[in-house]
Write a protein that holds these residues in place. Sequence first.
Motif, mmCIF file in Angstrom:
data_model
loop_
_atom_site.group_PDB
_atom_site.id
_atom_site.type_symbol
_atom_site.label_atom_id
_atom_site.label_comp_id
_atom_site.label_asym_id
_atom_site.label_seq_id
_atom_site.Cartn_x
_atom_site.Cartn_y
_atom_site.Cartn_z
ATOM 1 N N UNK A 148 -14.666 3.652 -4.012
ATOM 2 C CA UNK A 148 -13.758 3.261 -5.096
ATOM 3 C C UNK A 148 -12.844 2.116 -4.648
ATOM 4 N N UNK A 149 -12.309 2.223 -3.436
ATOM 5 C CA UNK A 149 -11.417 1.187 -2.916
ATOM 6 C C UNK A 149 -12.144 -0.138 -2.750
ATOM 7 N N UNK A 150 -13.316 -0.109 -2.146
ATOM 8 C CA UNK A 150 -14.054 -1.348 -1.914
ATOM 9 C C UNK A 150 -14.508 -1.993 -3.215
ATOM 10 N N UNK A 151 -14.905 -1.175 -4.195
ATOM 11 C CA UNK A 151 -15.314 -1.723 -5.490
ATOM 12 C C UNK A 151 -14.139 -2.392 -6.190
ATOM 13 N N UNK A 178 -5.492 -4.677 -9.787
ATOM 14 C CA UNK A 178 -6.151 -3.606 -9.038
ATOM 15 C C UNK A 178 -6.809 -4.162 -7.779
ATOM 16 N N UNK A 179 -7.425 -5.331 -7.882
ATOM 17 C CA UNK A 179 -8.065 -5.926 -6.711
ATOM 18 C C UNK A 179 -7.028 -6.265 -5.641
ATOM 19 N N UNK A 180 -5.884 -6.781 -6.052
ATOM 20 C CA UNK A 180 -4.824 -7.111 -5.093
ATOM 21 C C UNK A 180 -4.314 -5.863 -4.397
ATOM 22 N N UNK A 181 -4.098 -4.805 -5.163
ATOM 23 C CA UNK A 181 -3.639 -3.547 -4.576
ATOM 24 C C UNK A 181 -4.684 -2.981 -3.613
ATOM 25 N N UNK A 182 -5.945 -3.069 -4.005
ATOM 26 C CA UNK A 182 -7.008 -2.544 -3.149
ATOM 27 C C UNK A 182 -7.097 -3.321 -1.845
ATOM 28 N N UNK A 183 -6.997 -4.641 -1.918
ATOM 29 C CA UNK A 183 -7.070 -5.440 -0.697
ATOM 30 C C UNK A 183 -5.866 -5.172 0.212
ATOM 31 N N UNK A 199 -6.573 5.390 -10.718
ATOM 32 C CA UNK A 199 -7.816 5.715 -10.026
ATOM 33 C C UNK A 199 -7.793 5.168 -8.600
ATOM 34 N N UNK A 200 -7.310 3.933 -8.461
ATOM 35 C CA UNK A 200 -7.200 3.347 -7.126
ATOM 36 C C UNK A 200 -6.200 4.118 -6.282
ATOM 37 N N UNK A 201 -5.074 4.495 -6.871
ATOM 38 C CA UNK A 201 -4.064 5.238 -6.112
ATOM 39 C C UNK A 201 -4.636 6.553 -5.589
ATOM 40 N N UNK A 202 -5.449 7.226 -6.369
ATOM 41 C CA UNK A 202 -6.067 8.467 -5.898
ATOM 42 C C UNK A 202 -6.919 8.206 -4.662
ATOM 43 N N UNK A 203 -7.641 7.078 -4.655
ATOM 44 C CA UNK A 203 -8.450 6.728 -3.488
ATOM 45 C C UNK A 203 -7.565 6.421 -2.286
ATOM 46 N N UNK A 204 -6.488 5.677 -2.516
ATOM 47 C CA UNK A 204 -5.589 5.320 -1.419
ATOM 48 C C UNK A 204 -4.945 6.565 -0.817
ATOM 49 N N UNK A 205 -4.489 7.476 -1.650
ATOM 50 C CA UNK A 205 -3.847 8.680 -1.130
ATOM 51 C C UNK A 205 -4.853 9.565 -0.392
ATOM 52 N N UNK A 206 -6.092 9.586 -0.839
ATOM 53 C CA UNK A 206 -7.115 10.348 -0.118
ATOM 54 C C UNK A 206 -7.349 9.750 1.265
ATOM 55 N N UNK A 207 -7.351 8.418 1.350
ATOM 56 C CA UNK A 207 -7.557 7.771 2.646
ATOM 57 C C UNK A 207 -6.315 7.865 3.520
ATOM 58 N N UNK A 208 -5.126 7.916 2.924
ATOM 59 C CA UNK A 208 -3.913 8.191 3.697
ATOM 60 C C UNK A 208 -4.014 9.584 4.323
ATOM 61 N N UNK A 265 0.831 -1.206 0.000
ATOM 62 C CA UNK A 265 0.000 0.000 0.000
ATOM 63 C C UNK A 265 0.868 1.259 0.000
ATOM 64 N N UNK A 266 1.921 1.265 0.832
ATOM 65 C CA UNK A 266 2.827 2.412 0.857
ATOM 66 C C UNK A 266 3.549 2.572 -0.475
ATOM 67 N N UNK A 267 4.012 1.473 -1.039
ATOM 68 C CA UNK A 267 4.727 1.560 -2.314
ATOM 69 C C UNK A 267 3.829 2.135 -3.405
ATOM 70 N N UNK A 268 2.552 1.773 -3.401
ATOM 71 C CA UNK A 268 1.628 2.342 -4.378
ATOM 72 C C UNK A 268 1.507 3.845 -4.182
ATOM 73 N N UNK A 269 1.314 4.282 -2.939
ATOM 74 C CA UNK A 269 1.188 5.713 -2.666
ATOM 75 C C UNK A 269 2.464 6.466 -3.049
ATOM 76 N N UNK A 270 3.615 5.822 -2.873
ATOM 77 C CA UNK A 270 4.891 6.495 -3.111
ATOM 78 C C UNK A 270 5.299 6.514 -4.573
#
Length: 205
Positions: free
Chosen positions: A102-105, A142-147, A67-76, A11-16
Amino acid sequence: MPDTRPDTRLALDLALTIRHDGQGGVADDLDTTAGLARWVREHPDALGGIPGDDWQADEAGLAAVRSLRAAVRALFAYAVRPGEPSPADARRLLPVAEALERLNAAAAAVPTVTVLAWPEGGEPSAADRPATAAGTGPEALVATLARAAIGFLAGPDRSALRACHAPRCVRYFLKEHPRQEWCKPACGNRARVARHHERHRVPQT
């Protein structure tokens, strides 16, 4: 980075993949399909074998990961409150409810089964793997990254998440000890130099 759980690291690597470019701006490691393919190939173990040596990204997959990364960074950003979020995207964060949806979907896009691995001479371990033949495509990625992001945000490491506010830094990091303020020593050095210059700045007349 401290010895953290695999989902935390992923998750951190995706955000970074949003980072300082070394010249006063912000770089995006996922700005092209080639950039995404390179990043995916650098994470074979964390991604559960999704990327093969010849794995290629397409535009749809790139858009989905971004799109997923935008959701992750918003939740960070939400997780580090009352601290300030990373300045890289602080002015254009998704609303929390939209980020969660977005993350859950994304996490639900590919069903998984729990698989037991027990190598000879080793310890048994359990991991989730895609349950369908679509297990190596962009949806599975994308599902793996989201989980992984869900596991991190719902887990104990989330409380250590911070945004680094050293000059020119846009990273999120895990705070390893009580006095840590910056993601790495170089950022601490820049911050101290900036404070020194500010204290000794000659007022304009």
